[in-house]
Design an enzyme around this catalytic site. Structure first.
Site, short mmCIF file in Angstrom:
data_model
loop_
_atom_site.label_atom_id
_atom_site.label_comp_id
_atom_site.label_asym_id
_atom_site.label_seq_id
_atom_site.Cartn_x
_atom_site.Cartn_y
_atom_site.Cartn_z
N ASP A 105 -2.39 7.83 7.97
CA ASP A 105 -2.70 7.24 9.27
C ASP A 105 -1.37 6.91 9.92
O ASP A 105 -0.31 7.31 9.43
CB ASP A 105 -3.62 6.01 9.13
N SER A 129 0.81 -1.22 0.00
CA SER A 129 0.00 0.00 0.00
C SER A 129 0.84 1.27 0.00
O SER A 129 0.38 2.32 -0.46
CB SER A 129 -0.93 0.00 1.22
N HIS A 139 0.98 4.91 7.23
CA HIS A 139 1.13 5.24 5.81
C HIS A 139 1.51 6.71 5.63
O HIS A 139 0.81 7.59 6.13
CB HIS A 139 -0.18 4.97 5.04
#
Length: 655
Positions: free
Chosen positions: A366, A71, A369
């Site tokens: 967050d 991600s 990330h």
């Protein structure tokens, strides 16, 4: 180029004066000795400055690298770019899916992302792994998978460093015995991994309580889609029982699960018929998975009755090209438990460069990330570097760095050197001085300062592109002194030698990177010794280049002086007689001050009554006296008459 001349006049007869080109050097000048000629200069600088590597990852060629990620490199993530640790440009180079990892795709635990990782590139960058960590809590006959992850990542990095292309093979051809059926396990959330697959055998306790031995086959392909497979990474999984009684509750034989190649040779597995049990007191088996590097072909799996763990997937590598591997530390932010398998795997794999954070992971999107420190460490992936190493990356052209760059390293990497050991070259105002060069017996123009220097130093010049421009082969067309072409010809061989030296250094280091030894420190010590020797050799060559450079420019400037003297003689005609190199006698009654201004000051506006045939304005662009050596005074549009200045005139009359 600008000139500053001091003309000194001495009386030889009552009506005659002697004018000579005179040196103009003071204590602010430093002397630089060269082969064939010397220079005085107002400034000096080191031939190269020391460079400092930038921390983080970079690549040698933007068109030949590929990344594998999750991600944090996934451009399709809904929170991109805040969720990413790389730029959009770099994200395009990654094969990524949020929630994925190479190991998740290898084993396929239930409920996890299953992504088909594949791609080609000489340099491979891996920024993944965090999605299989203690936080993932994957429990399938074992709770802690860190040691398996370490072994898996190490094999991935090793094979990737020897391949141009790699791909997950997510469906191997197989043959399963009739008595075995795909099963699930209570200890795997009433499911099981996709690789290995669990096959079980129903047993009739009253008739055949032990069941039959399982014999299965799987084939590793030579090609998967468009990807060639010369070597496969296969997980050889089996159960570990603490005792025979734990496995054999029905009074049957010992446990075994073994993989054989086509010749019948054992290549992996466990056989408790010949190997002892652990002897521990547990009553539940643990699954262990070893990583095997296997060639394409047909393999057989034999296992004791009731259970069969069957390889269903592999990673395939073409083994066509060696290249760098970069592994980026993949950890969670606060509140989630991580492991350091990626770090340990890379550090124990020759040719793998590890990118590590110095601070905890603090995300922007967050907690997990968009970390600013990691963004800075990976920002170099947007650029091309001349050198990449464990110490960082360098894109400057200097061949020297202050600190030794830790291996592995690739590209044209600088060598460690002390600043004071780098030779200095002249810069700023340059004046050639005398020298002898027996190899210059018939110069194409007469050279002042070689064996017959007049009164000393003759000429001051400003090198427009800086003296380093000559060494690096870049300078403006205008200006005096040596031309780009002559400098390139003079230093071509030595320049090639330096490139060969750098290349051979890197080849030697890369070979050492590839070596596997039980004494890693001995290898590092040997590498350091080789680099120190290379650095000393390169510094020695630079010393030779410096001397040749000084001599080359000195000779070129002296040739320019001959052009200047020739112009003065030609402009004077019969009005001045050259009595020695750089000295003329003029009859003051015939050639008055305006005449002398024209001859010696190149005064384009002064009247010249004693030379009526000539115009009072001179265009040096069309002046035939300047047709000659390209190494002479390069009088061009950029250098006009106004650039010529007489700094002082002294007239002395003798009786």
């Amino acid at each position: 180029m600008f000139f500053s001349l001091l003309l000194m006049l001495g009386l030889t007869e009552a009506e005659k004066i002697k004018i000579c080109l005179q040196k103009q050097v003071n204590s602010s000048f430093s002397l630089h000795n060269g082969f064939g000629g010397n220079l005085y200069a107002t400034e000096e600088k080191r031939m190269f400055e020391l460079v400092k590597p930038k921390a983080g990852a970079s690549v040698l060629n933007q068109s030949t690298w590929i990344g594998f990620g999750d991600s944090r490199t996934d451009k399709s993530n809904s929170a991109f770019p805040r969720s990413a640790d790389v730029s959009a440009k770099t994200a395009d180079k990654f094969r990524s899916l949020s929630g994925g990892s190479l190991m998740l795709s290898m084993f396929g635990p239930p409920g996890k992302v299953d992504y088909l990782y594949q791609g080609c590139g000489k340099h491979k960058v891996f920024y993944e792994g965090v999605n299989w960590s203690p936080h993932a809590a994957i429990n399938c006959y074992r709770k802690n998978w860190t040691d398996i992850k370490l072994n898996f990542q190490k094999n991935i990095y090793e094979l990737a460093s020897q391949s141009h292309c790699m791909s997950l093979v997510n469906a191997l051809d197989k043959t399963i015995p009739l008595q075995a059926t795909a099963g699930v396990a209570k200890n795997c959330n009433n499911s099981f991994l996709k690789n290995p697959a669990l096959y079980t055998q129903e047993v009739n306790p009253s008739v055949e309580k032990c069941g039959k031995e399982n014999l299965a086959f799987f084939t590793l392909p030579t090609q998967f889609g468009t990807y060639e497979c010369k070597l496969h990474l296969v997980a050889s999984c089996y159960f570990i029982y603490d005792s025979k009684e734990v496995y054999n509750k029905r009074g049957c034989d010992n446990y075994f699960q073994v993989i054989y190649d086509s010749s019948g040779k054992v290549v992996g597995g466990l056989d408790n018929r010949v190997s002892p049990y652990t002897g521990n007191s547990g009553d539940t088996p643990t699954m262990q998975c070893d990583m095997l590097q296997l060639k394409p072909g047909r393999y057989s799996v034999r296992s004791s009755p009731r259970f069969l763990l069957m390889p269903e997937r592999s990673y395939c590598f073409d083994m066509k090209e060696k290249g760098p591997v970069t592994a980026v530390q993949s950890i969670w932010g606060k509140g989630r438990e991580s492991d350091h398998a990626v770090d340990q795997a890379c550090l124990s794999t020759p040719g793998c460069m590890l990118i590590q954070k110095q601070k905890p992971y603090i995300g922007e999107a967050d907690d997990h990330h968009g970390d600013q420190e990691m963004r800075e460490l990976l920002s170099g992936l947007d650029y091309e570097a001349r050198c990449i190493s464990q110490s960082g990356w360098v894109n400057e052209t200097s061949p020297f760095t202050e600190e030794y760059l830790l291996p592995p390293k690739f590209g044209r990497c600088p060598l460690a050197a002390k600043e004071e050991s780098i030779p200095k070259i002249p810069d700023g105002l340059l004046i050639p001085t005398s020298g002898t060069d027996t190899t210059v017996t018939k110069p194409k123009s007469r050279i002042f300062g070689i064996d017959d220097l007049i009164i000393g130093l003759l000429f001051v010049a400003i090198v427009e592109a800086g003296i380093g421009g000559y060494l690096l082969g870049s300078r403006k067309v205008s200006g005096g002194g040596v031309t780009k072409e002559s400098a390139e010809k003079g230093f071509e061989k030595i320049g090639n030698d330096i490139q060969i030296l750098r290349s051979s250094t890197n080849i030697a280091i890369e070979k050492l990177n590839d070596r596997i030894s039980h004494d890693e420190q001995a290898i590092r010590d040997l590498t350091l010794e080789i680099e120190n020797a290379r650095s000393e050799a390169l510094l020695g060559e630079l010393g030779i280049i410096r001397a040749l450079l000084v001599g080359n420019i000195s000779i070129g400037l002296q040739e320019s002086l001959w052009e200047l003297a020739s112009e003065i003689t030609n402009r004077a005609g019969d009005l001045a007689v050259e009595v020695s190199p750089g000295c003329w006698v003029i009859d003051n009654n015939i050639c008055d001050q305006s005449c002398q201004n024209f001859i010696f000051k190149f005064n384009e506006t002064a009247p010249v009554p004693t030379i009526p045939p000539l115009d009072t304005k001179i265009d040096l662009q069309s002046d035939p006296f300047y047709w000659g050596s390209s190494l002479g005074l390069a009088i061009t549009a950029a250098i006009s008459l106004a650039a010529l200045v007489i700094s002082g005139i002294a007239i002395c009359r003798t009786k």
